[in-house]
Scaffold this active site. Structure first.
Site, mmCIF file in Angstrom:
data_model
loop_
_atom_site.group_PDB
_atom_site.id
_atom_site.type_symbol
_atom_site.label_atom_id
_atom_site.label_comp_id
_atom_site.label_asym_id
_atom_site.label_seq_id
_atom_site.Cartn_x
_atom_site.Cartn_y
_atom_site.Cartn_z
ATOM 1 N N GLY A 218 -4.663 -1.718 5.176
ATOM 2 C CA GLY A 218 -3.841 -2.845 4.729
ATOM 3 C C GLY A 218 -4.511 -4.186 4.999
ATOM 4 N N ARG A 219 -5.089 -4.345 6.207
ATOM 5 C CA ARG A 219 -5.657 -5.657 6.554
ATOM 6 C C ARG A 219 -7.044 -5.878 5.947
ATOM 7 N NH1 ARG A 219 -4.281 -2.407 10.591
ATOM 8 N NH2 ARG A 219 -5.829 -1.513 11.978
ATOM 9 N N GLU B 120 10.582 -4.668 4.422
ATOM 10 C CA GLU B 120 10.646 -6.071 3.985
ATOM 11 C C GLU B 120 10.335 -6.192 2.495
ATOM 12 O OE1 GLU B 120 9.031 -4.876 6.557
ATOM 13 O OE2 GLU B 120 8.971 -6.270 8.266
ATOM 14 N N LYS C 186 8.746 -0.335 13.405
ATOM 15 C CA LYS C 186 9.367 -0.043 12.101
ATOM 16 C C LYS C 186 10.447 1.022 12.277
ATOM 17 C CE LYS C 186 5.413 -0.824 8.991
ATOM 18 N NZ LYS C 186 4.471 -0.185 8.082
ATOM 19 N N GLU D 135 -4.302 -6.599 15.031
ATOM 20 C CA GLU D 135 -3.781 -5.295 14.615
ATOM 21 C C GLU D 135 -4.896 -4.249 14.730
ATOM 22 O OE1 GLU D 135 -0.347 -4.637 11.633
ATOM 23 O OE2 GLU D 135 -2.126 -4.159 10.465
ATOM 24 N N HIS E 92 -4.491 -33.119 17.909
ATOM 25 C CA HIS E 92 -3.342 -33.911 18.361
ATOM 26 C C HIS E 92 -2.196 -33.013 18.791
ATOM 27 C CE1 HIS E 92 -5.428 -37.473 16.924
ATOM 28 N NE2 HIS E 92 -5.789 -36.725 15.882
ATOM 29 N N LYS F 119 0.835 -1.203 0.000
ATOM 30 C CA LYS F 119 0.000 0.000 0.000
ATOM 31 C C LYS F 119 0.872 1.257 0.000
ATOM 32 C CE LYS F 119 -3.331 2.423 2.878
ATOM 33 N NZ LYS F 119 -4.253 2.380 4.007
HETATM 34 O O1 F6P Z 1 2.211 -4.147 9.821
HETATM 35 C C1 F6P Z 1 1.838 -2.822 9.616
HETATM 36 C C2 F6P Z 1 1.340 -2.627 8.262
HETATM 37 O O2 F6P Z 1 1.211 -1.279 8.090
HETATM 38 C C3 F6P Z 1 0.035 -3.366 7.991
HETATM 39 O O3 F6P Z 1 -1.065 -2.685 8.443
HETATM 40 C C4 F6P Z 1 0.108 -3.545 6.524
HETATM 41 O O4 F6P Z 1 -0.793 -4.512 6.099
HETATM 42 C C5 F6P Z 1 1.555 -3.946 6.358
HETATM 43 O O5 F6P Z 1 2.244 -3.128 7.284
HETATM 44 C C6 F6P Z 1 2.118 -3.783 4.966
HETATM 45 O O6 F6P Z 1 2.078 -2.451 4.556
HETATM 46 P P1 F6P Z 1 2.247 -2.054 3.045
HETATM 47 O O7 F6P Z 1 1.158 -2.701 2.270
HETATM 48 O O8 F6P Z 1 2.177 -0.577 3.023
HETATM 49 O O9 F6P Z 1 3.595 -2.559 2.575
#
Ligand code: F6P
Length: 551
Positions: free
Chosen positions: A272-273, A218, A517, A358, A389, A212
């Site tokens: 995002g979620r 990452e 972060k 979250e 199990h 987003k």
């Molecule tokens: O983990 C925090 C967050 O902002 C989430 O809400 C989001 O889904 C994720 O990082 C990834 O963010 P982006 O889509 O901006 O890379």
């Protein structure tokens, strides 16, 4: 709404001492009576305490609930302003007030003709482009740089840009285009991208960089690694045939070098979620194709319609939320388990963890004051029967009380002898065992019948007693399909939202995650700078030095 905090009631519902008192009295009475006895008194409980919506049936009858406690829980929802909040959500009010944003993920599930004029052109445009590209990939028309069709899709994203698509592609594997392989790379651990790339052929691999913000460490690191891997094997111009991006931040996708024709915008009003309904769901669209993607949206939309219009008492997301509040705030439960008797839903608990924790992992009210009540619980789970199990022992005889949501289909996509009936029976048996348990008399009688000595009965019987009286809800659906998955996701999205309203918290921001972060950036910057290392706390300093010796 003139209130900038978007509080939906003048006084937080959780601050009504009389109502809470009544709920605690219900708890004492209902827990004291026990679920098994509740069924003996009223064999019709199933009819009274189940709901149907959007292809789902939710059986709430094995929870500590009766008519008067239900009425008081509904009162709690009324007092919290749930109807007003539902209206604010769907009408696009900026209820994510700390980020001054709407939370309009439900709009993404609307049909073209239903979209609000302000966003219709953009939403329809991006959706159609996404589905068109998905179709080209599915029918082999989208060719890689050397002229070969794409066979491998690698989604690079994290959090909502990973968990949702990964879960859905897996859940809908029976609807997936044969011959296409999907990978999801999320972790900054270099092993994740390296091992994945080791399974890919650059000529036939397409990367979707899903972010987003397009600033997530990452995702950018993994996307750069993937790009480099491609360029080590193909020339620079290959990038445009092998990279797509989904983001709000089109400037950053351009800077990364992704062809603007391959960029699929999203909007800041999609959290995002909640983003798998947007072009973040590109991998889902590629896997299942346009008609099935439309059915997926329709399933979510059917649950939206139910949530928006059903009276609170017959409203599945509202009842689901209220039972959660009952467990957390009245029964004192600290966790909620999700057990899917559906191999397709292996990733569903992990997906729900982000959605739930979250969102409602907050302890400040919408007005900035600290909460004075418990908020979100720890959500966890897995797939049955495997979990039986491993950790069900904790459900049956452990000290914590853990309510369980069981999810189970009536039919399998893969009938093998009586295995599906066995699966279904196991699900029902777990719910029943949680409710009924096993008392001392029946344990002793069974041991005696087997000829066990009285001394051994005295020694062993207490360990074999199962207390029972443990709550669970069973969610049943015909069998996994795009529409069912859409409805299930929307059910939990709305459950989380209703709970946030009752707890008077904002479920749409995540400032806690932002701190992590920021600090990881600071430590990373300090690792090769002795002056900065010295300013770190003693533990962090020692561990950075340990790392530096090895690297
Ligand atoms: O983990 C925090 C967050 O902002 C989430 O809400 C989001 O889904 C994720 O990082 C990834 O963010 P982006 O889509 O901006 O890379």
């Amino acid at each position: 709404m003139s209130n900038p905090n978007f509080e939906f009631s003048t006084q937080p519902a959780m601050k009504n001492p009389e109502l809470l008192n009544r709920l605690h009295q219900h708890r004492a009475r209902l827990q004291g009576m026990g679920l098994k006895t509740a069924f003996q008194h009223d064999p019709d409980r199933f009819n009274q305490f189940h709901l149907r919506a959007a292809g789902l049936l939710a059986d709430y009858s094995k929870n500590h609930i009766d008519e008067s406690s239900r009425q008081d829980l509904l009162q709690l929802a009324e007092d919290a302003g749930v109807p007003k909040a539902i209206n604010a959500l769907f009408s696009g009010q900026p209820i994510n007030h700390t980020e001054k944003r709407m939370a309009l993920h439900t709009a993404l599930r609307l049909q073209d003709s239903e979209l609000p004029a302000a966003s219709a052109v953009e939403v329809i445009g991006v959706r159609n482009r996404m589905l068109a590209v998905a179709e080209q990939i599915r029918n082999g028309q989208w060719l890689g740089h050397t002229g070969k069709p794409i066979t491998t899709i690698v989604n690079i994203g994290v959090g909502g840009s990973d968990l949702g698509p990964m879960m859905a592609v897996q859940a809908l594997q029976d609807f997936s285009q044969p011959g296409l392989n999907f990978h999801f790379v999320s972790n900054i651990d270099p092993a994740h991208i390296s091992i994945t790339l080791g399974q890919c052929d650059p000529e036939t691999t397409l990367f979707i960089v899903a972010s987003k913000t397009f600033t997530t460490l990452e995702t950018l690191a993994n996307a750069h690694a993937a790009r480099q891997w491609l360029l080590n094997r193909l020339e620079e111009t290959a990038v445009s045939r092998h990279f797509l991006a989904v983001s709000v931040n089109v400037k950053a996708t351009n800077a990364f070098g992704i062809d603007p024709a391959n960029v699929f915008p999203m909007w800041d009003w999609v959290g995002g979620r909640y983003s798998l309904w947007s072009a973040i769901g590109m991998s889902i669209a590629i896997a299942i194709g346009a008609p099935a993607f439309a059915a997926f949206l329709a399933g979510g939309r059917a649950m939206d319609e139910h949530f928006r219009t059903a009276p609170l008492m017959h409203n599945m997301p509202v009842m689901h939320a209220l039972l959660g509040v009952w467990h957390i705030n009245v029964m004192g439960c600290q966790s909620q388990a999700i057990i899917c008797y559906d191999q397709n839903l292996t990733q569903f608990p992990a997906y729900l963890q982000q959605l739930d924790m979250e969102s409602n992992g907050k302890s400040v009210q919408r007005n900035g004051k600290p909460v004075e009540w418990q908020t979100g619980a720890v959500l966890w789970g897995g797939v049955g029967t495997n979990t039986q199990h491993s950790f069900h022992q904790l459900f049956h005889q452990g000290a914590p009380l853990i309510p369980v949501d069981f999810l189970v289909p009536l039919r399998s996509h893969h009938p093998v002898d009586a295995q599906h009936a066995q699966l279904f029976s196991n699900c029902l048996a777990q719910s029943q065992a949680l409710m009924e348990g096993r008392d001392r008399a029946s344990v002793e009688a069974e041991m005696r019948a087997k000829g066990v000595s009285e001394a051994d009965i005295a020694l062993i019987a207490p360990h074999r007693v199962i207390p029972g009286n443990k709550p669970s809800t069973i969610l049943v659906y015909e069998r996994m399909s795009p529409a069912i998955l859409g409805a299930l996701i929307a059910l939990y999205e709305h459950k989380v939202f209703v709970q946030s309203v009752i707890w008077n918290i904002n479920p749409f921001d995540q400032w806690g995650v932002e701190l992590g972060k920021q600090m990881s950036g600071e430590i990373f910057a300090a690792m090769n700078d002795e002056d900065k290392i010295k300013r770190l706390d003693g533990s962090t300093q020692a561990l950075v030095r340990l790392f530096n010796v090895q690297n």
